[in-house]
Each structure stands twice: as structure tokens, then as C-alpha cells.
Design a protein around this motif. Structure first.
Motif, PDB file in Angstrom:
ATOM      1  N   UNK A 130      16.392   0.591   0.880  1.00  0.00           N
ATOM      2  CA  UNK A 130      17.253  -0.418   1.497  1.00  0.00           C
ATOM      3  C   UNK A 130      16.723  -0.771   2.883  1.00  0.00           C
ATOM      4  N   UNK A 131      17.243  -1.853   3.438  1.00  0.00           N
ATOM      5  CA  UNK A 131      16.924  -2.273   4.796  1.00  0.00           C
ATOM      6  C   UNK A 131      18.050  -1.772   5.700  1.00  0.00           C
ATOM      7  N   UNK A 132      17.705  -0.899   6.618  1.00  0.00           N
ATOM      8  CA  UNK A 132      18.737  -0.258   7.447  1.00  0.00           C
ATOM      9  C   UNK A 132      19.430  -1.230   8.391  1.00  0.00           C
ATOM     10  N   UNK A 133      18.807  -2.367   8.667  1.00  0.00           N
ATOM     11  CA  UNK A 133      19.431  -3.352   9.559  1.00  0.00           C
ATOM     12  C   UNK A 133      20.430  -4.231   8.814  1.00  0.00           C
ATOM     13  N   UNK A 134      20.255  -4.352   7.497  1.00  0.00           N
ATOM     14  CA  UNK A 134      21.132  -5.195   6.694  1.00  0.00           C
ATOM     15  C   UNK A 134      22.160  -4.370   5.920  1.00  0.00           C
ATOM     16  N   UNK A 135      21.745  -3.194   5.489  1.00  0.00           N
ATOM     17  CA  UNK A 135      22.630  -2.321   4.716  1.00  0.00           C
ATOM     18  C   UNK A 135      22.525  -0.914   5.295  1.00  0.00           C
ATOM     19  N   UNK A 136      23.172  -0.684   6.428  1.00  0.00           N
ATOM     20  CA  UNK A 136      23.015   0.620   7.095  1.00  0.00           C
ATOM     21  C   UNK A 136      23.696   1.772   6.361  1.00  0.00           C
ATOM     22  N   UNK A 137      24.837   1.491   5.742  1.00  0.00           N
ATOM     23  CA  UNK A 137      25.593   2.540   5.056  1.00  0.00           C
ATOM     24  C   UNK A 137      25.402   2.389   3.550  1.00  0.00           C
ATOM     25  N   UNK A 138      24.751   3.359   2.953  1.00  0.00           N
ATOM     26  CA  UNK A 138      24.441   3.266   1.527  1.00  0.00           C
ATOM     27  C   UNK A 138      24.978   4.483   0.780  1.00  0.00           C
ATOM     28  N   UNK A 139      25.268   4.328  -0.508  1.00  0.00           N
ATOM     29  CA  UNK A 139      25.754   5.451  -1.315  1.00  0.00           C
ATOM     30  C   UNK A 139      24.714   6.561  -1.392  1.00  0.00           C
ATOM     31  N   UNK A 140      25.202   7.778  -1.537  1.00  0.00           N
ATOM     32  CA  UNK A 140      24.329   8.946  -1.596  1.00  0.00           C
ATOM     33  C   UNK A 140      24.237   9.543  -3.001  1.00  0.00           C
ATOM     34  N   UNK A 141      24.827   8.864  -3.974  1.00  0.00           N
ATOM     35  CA  UNK A 141      24.730   9.325  -5.362  1.00  0.00           C
ATOM     36  C   UNK A 141      25.039   8.161  -6.294  1.00  0.00           C
ATOM     37  N   UNK A 142      24.811   8.356  -7.573  1.00  0.00           N
ATOM     38  CA  UNK A 142      24.988   7.270  -8.540  1.00  0.00           C
ATOM     39  C   UNK A 142      26.440   6.850  -8.683  1.00  0.00           C
ATOM     40  N   UNK A 150      27.359  -3.099  -3.738  1.00  0.00           N
ATOM     41  CA  UNK A 150      25.952  -3.371  -3.444  1.00  0.00           C
ATOM     42  C   UNK A 150      25.231  -3.907  -4.675  1.00  0.00           C
ATOM     43  N   UNK A 151      24.308  -4.811  -4.410  1.00  0.00           N
ATOM     44  CA  UNK A 151      23.514  -5.400  -5.479  1.00  0.00           C
ATOM     45  C   UNK A 151      22.140  -4.735  -5.508  1.00  0.00           C
ATOM     46  N   UNK A 152      21.705  -4.382  -6.715  1.00  0.00           N
ATOM     47  CA  UNK A 152      20.429  -3.689  -6.858  1.00  0.00           C
ATOM     48  C   UNK A 152      19.520  -4.417  -7.843  1.00  0.00           C
ATOM     49  N   UNK A 153      18.220  -4.218  -7.672  1.00  0.00           N
ATOM     50  CA  UNK A 153      17.222  -4.722  -8.621  1.00  0.00           C
ATOM     51  C   UNK A 153      16.516  -3.512  -9.221  1.00  0.00           C
ATOM     52  N   UNK A 154      16.415  -3.496 -10.542  1.00  0.00           N
ATOM     53  CA  UNK A 154      15.712  -2.411 -11.219  1.00  0.00           C
ATOM     54  C   UNK A 154      14.658  -3.004 -12.157  1.00  0.00           C
ATOM     55  N   UNK A 205      12.686 -10.360  -0.271  1.00  0.00           N
ATOM     56  CA  UNK A 205      13.145 -11.734  -0.043  1.00  0.00           C
ATOM     57  C   UNK A 205      14.655 -11.817   0.157  1.00  0.00           C
ATOM     58  N   UNK A 206      15.329 -10.671   0.172  1.00  0.00           N
ATOM     59  CA  UNK A 206      16.759 -10.643   0.448  1.00  0.00           C
ATOM     60  C   UNK A 206      17.649 -10.936  -0.732  1.00  0.00           C
ATOM     61  N   UNK A 207      17.103 -10.817  -1.959  1.00  0.00           N
ATOM     62  CA  UNK A 207      17.898 -11.137  -3.138  1.00  0.00           C
ATOM     63  C   UNK A 207      18.686  -9.944  -3.669  1.00  0.00           C
ATOM     64  N   UNK A 208      18.548  -8.806  -3.015  1.00  0.00           N
ATOM     65  CA  UNK A 208      19.318  -7.617  -3.399  1.00  0.00           C
ATOM     66  C   UNK A 208      19.425  -6.696  -2.197  1.00  0.00           C
ATOM     67  N   UNK A 209      20.445  -5.840  -2.225  1.00  0.00           N
ATOM     68  CA  UNK A 209      20.641  -4.884  -1.129  1.00  0.00           C
ATOM     69  C   UNK A 209      19.709  -3.682  -1.249  1.00  0.00           C
ATOM     70  N   UNK A 210      19.425  -3.298  -2.489  1.00  0.00           N
ATOM     71  CA  UNK A 210      18.593  -2.117  -2.725  1.00  0.00           C
ATOM     72  C   UNK A 210      17.696  -2.378  -3.930  1.00  0.00           C
ATOM     73  N   UNK A 211      16.576  -1.664  -3.980  1.00  0.00           N
ATOM     74  CA  UNK A 211      15.638  -1.822  -5.083  1.00  0.00           C
ATOM     75  C   UNK A 211      15.178  -0.446  -5.549  1.00  0.00           C
ATOM     76  N   UNK A 229      12.389  -0.304   9.498  1.00  0.00           N
ATOM     77  CA  UNK A 229      13.729  -0.688   9.041  1.00  0.00           C
ATOM     78  C   UNK A 229      13.984  -0.372   7.571  1.00  0.00           C
ATOM     79  N   UNK A 230      12.968   0.039   6.823  1.00  0.00           N
ATOM     80  CA  UNK A 230      13.156   0.335   5.396  1.00  0.00           C
ATOM     81  C   UNK A 230      13.298   1.845   5.215  1.00  0.00           C
ATOM     82  N   UNK A 231      14.230   2.238   4.362  1.00  0.00           N
ATOM     83  CA  UNK A 231      14.471   3.663   4.122  1.00  0.00           C
ATOM     84  C   UNK A 231      14.799   3.891   2.657  1.00  0.00           C
ATOM     85  N   UNK A 232      14.473   5.081   2.178  1.00  0.00           N
ATOM     86  CA  UNK A 232      14.819   5.488   0.818  1.00  0.00           C
ATOM     87  C   UNK A 232      15.931   6.527   0.884  1.00  0.00           C
ATOM     88  N   UNK A 233      16.713   6.612  -0.181  1.00  0.00           N
ATOM     89  CA  UNK A 233      17.864   7.506  -0.195  1.00  0.00           C
ATOM     90  C   UNK A 233      17.582   8.722  -1.083  1.00  0.00           C
TER      91      UNK A 233
END
Length: 328
Positions: A130-142, A150-154, A205-211, A229-233
Motif C-alpha cells: 500500500x501507499x502509506x500517504x494514501x492508505x496509512x491504516x491498513x488491515x493486519x489480517x485477511x 479497501x479496494x485491492x488488485x490481485x 496509477x491509483x486504481x486500487x488501495x492495495x495490490x 511511501x510504499x510498504x508491505x503488510x
């Protein structure tokens, strides 16, 4: 009198070209891209082998295996590079690959390695980036991700190794509860792409919150772009491990050259290329160690992984669960 000389020169050049051995390696598209490992690997190996190394991008890992299986003994590939442990059992069943005969490699992997046919060249953990500047608070499990907006791309598990890795990740973490997780995630999924490159591009390109990507993906932004600004969970359940491998095709007419490439693949030269081009952990730690920045990456609490034989059996059930959830 120039024309006979020109003709003779062309004939000599043609003979020289014919005498240069050619090694064809099937791999995934991002490996052969101008920013991937391909160009550096090609240059380094050709300097050693006095051969013509042709790296052929054939989609993602699952698509690669499907192509080799379809081509069978007629395949042009001498080496296949880019399968993983979720695919090696299925690949072994084709009878198209040969043993590597390398038993003395000091691998630096989170798991013991003893496969006689498939040789590791890198590894990493699947993760949502995720991008920490756009989505700072993210889930920590499924479960939390499924409950979020949140919108994701898989990626598609039928063509992509990360896509298949996600199926195995959910199955390893939740077992019989996996269908419930997928039902919850269905409305979070913006789209399912054929391969990793398309999915990651959509995220950037900003089409999803997480990938769906890797815990090592932020290293690219940090080292190559000086972007932190990019981080993995690292998920509470643990993250699924991917070990990427290569193998010699049994019917190759360049057996010695294929063996030389596999030996080169686990050498310090090749392994030192991996961290800052393929953005994964090398299977054999280079003499210089890992690049600065890798120490900042997310470190999962546990590594989830089905043994190769079990993965093939689990795959079909996991795929059915995924398809059923997404078709609702």
C-alpha cells in the motif's frame, strides 16, 4: 573484385553465427524487461559461455508451465526459469524436466531444500502493498481486510504465480474456512489481472488501495526511486513463502550449456543481480550481502508453505473456492 570478397565475408560471418551455441530460457515477462534481471544476466552469462543466451518472456509462471506442457518434447526451451513450489509437482509429472545434479549449493532459504530437479534462484513472501500517504491504516489480517472498504488488485491463479500463491496463502491460513474468507474478500477485489505487472501498474496509477505483491516490493521504490511511501503488510496469520526455481528441459540439445547456466544461476555474479533487479531475496546470499534498504522490509511472523506435493493436491480445491466466491 569487391563482390567475391563481400560474399566470402558474409559466408564466414554466417559460419561463425552457426557455430555459436544458443541457449533458450523461458521465463516470465518482468524478468526480461529492461528494468528486470534479464539484461544483466544475459550480458554476464554470454561473457562466460561464448554463446547466445535468449531469454524469452512467456507470461507469468503458471502460463509458462502451461506453454511448456503444450509444446511437450518439441519445446524450444532449454531451461525454464520462474516456476515455484506451487507448480513444481505438476511440472515434475510432465516428464519434461531433468535433474540438475547439484547437491552442494549452500542455499540461504527459510526452508530446507533437497529437490533434485528444480534449483532455487530467489525467494520472497507474498504480501499486500500500500501507499502509506494514501492508505496509512491498513488491515493486519485477511478477516480485517474482508471487513474493510479497501479496494485491492490481485492476479489470476490460473496464469500467475502470485495469484496462485494468494490462493495457497488463504488455504494455509484458514483451511476449511477459506471459502468464507473469499466470500468476504469478493467485494474488495477491483479486478483480477493476468499477471503481476498489470496489477502492480494499476496500483501505482491509483486504481486500487492495495495490490498483491511481495514484502520486498517496497525496496524497489526505496532504492531505485528514493521513495519511502510504499510498504508491505506482514499479516497476523503469517505470509506465504515463494521460492522461485529453474530447471533444465530433458529434451534439450544443449544439455551441457543448460547445466552451465544453472551453475551460473547460483553463482555470486547472478545472485548479486537479483536483489535490485528482481527485487527478491537471493537464494544464495552474495558476498557483499543484501543492499542497504532491505533491512527496513516487513518481516512476517511465520512462513506459510505447502510442501510441493501437497500444493498440487490443494490447488484444485482452492481454485474452486476462489471461483465460486467471485462468481456470486
Amino acid at each position: 573484385m569487391k563482390f567475391p570478397m563481400i560474399a566470402a565475408g558474409l559466408a564466414m560471418a554466417s559460419m561463425a553465427s552457426a557455430e555459436t551455441p544458443e541457449l533458450i530460457v523461458y521465463t516470465y515477462d518482468s524478468f526480461v524487461s529492461e528494468w528486470g534481471p534479464g539484461p544483466a544476466v544475459e550480458k554476464a552469462f554470454e561473457a562466460q559461455c561464448e554463446c547466445d543466451l535468449k531469454l524469452v518472456g512467456v507470461g507469468d509462471g503458471a502460463a509458462m508451465l502451461a506453454r511448456v506442457r503444450l509444446e511437450g518434447a518439441r519445446t524450444e526451451a532449454d531451461v525454464v526459469l520462474g516456476l515455484d513450489t506451487n507448480l513444481t509437482a505438476a511440472a515434475t509429472e510432465t516428464g519434461l524436466f531433468a535433474n540438475h545434479g547439484m547437491d552442494d549449493v549452500a542455499f540461504d532459504l527459510p526452508v530446507e531444500w533437497s529437490d533434485p530437479m528444480f534449483l532455487p534462484y530467489d525467494w520472497g513472501y507474498f504480501a499486500f502493498v500500500h501507499d502509506t500517504t494514501k492508505t496509512p491504516d491498513v488491515p493486519q489480517n485477511f478477516k480485517a481486510l474482508a471487513d474493510s472498504d479497501l479496494q485491492i488488485v490481485i492476479q489470476d491463479p490460473r496464469s500467475s504465480t502470485p495469484g496462485l500463491g494468494l490462493l495457497m496463502w488463504v488455504k494455509a491460513a484458514y483451511g476449511d474456512e477459506a471459502p468464507v474468507i473469499w466470500e468476504g474478500l469478493a467485494d474488495n477485489i477491483v479486478t483480477v489481472t493476468k499477471g503481476w505487472s498489470e496489477a502492480y501498474g494499476m496500483f501505482l496509477e491509483g486504481e486500487a488501495d492495495m495490490v498483491l505483491s511481495y514484502t520486498t516490493s517496497p525496496a524497489y521504490h526505496l532504492i531505485a526511486e528514493e521513495d519511502a511511501t510504499k510498504a508491505a503488510v506482514a499479516f497476523d496469520e503469517g505470509n506465504y513463502l515463494q521460492v522461485e526455481v529453474a530447471a533444465k528441459v530433458a529434451h534439450t540439445e544443449e544439455s551441457d550449456l543448460a547445466d552451465e547456466f544453472l551453475t551460473f544461476m547460483v553463482s555470486d555474479t547472478f545472485q548479486s543481480i537479483i536483489p535490485t533487479t528482481n527485487w527478491m531475496y537471493p537464494a544464495v546470499t552474495p558476498e557483499t550481502g543484501l543492499p542497504s534498504g532491505f533491512e527496513t522490509l516487513a518481516n512476517p511472523s511465520s512462513a506459510l508453505l505447502f510442501p510441493a506435493g501437497d500444493a498440487m493436491a490443494v490447488r484444485d480445491a482452492a481454485l474452486d473456492e476462489w471461483l465460486n466466491a467471485l462468481s456470486q
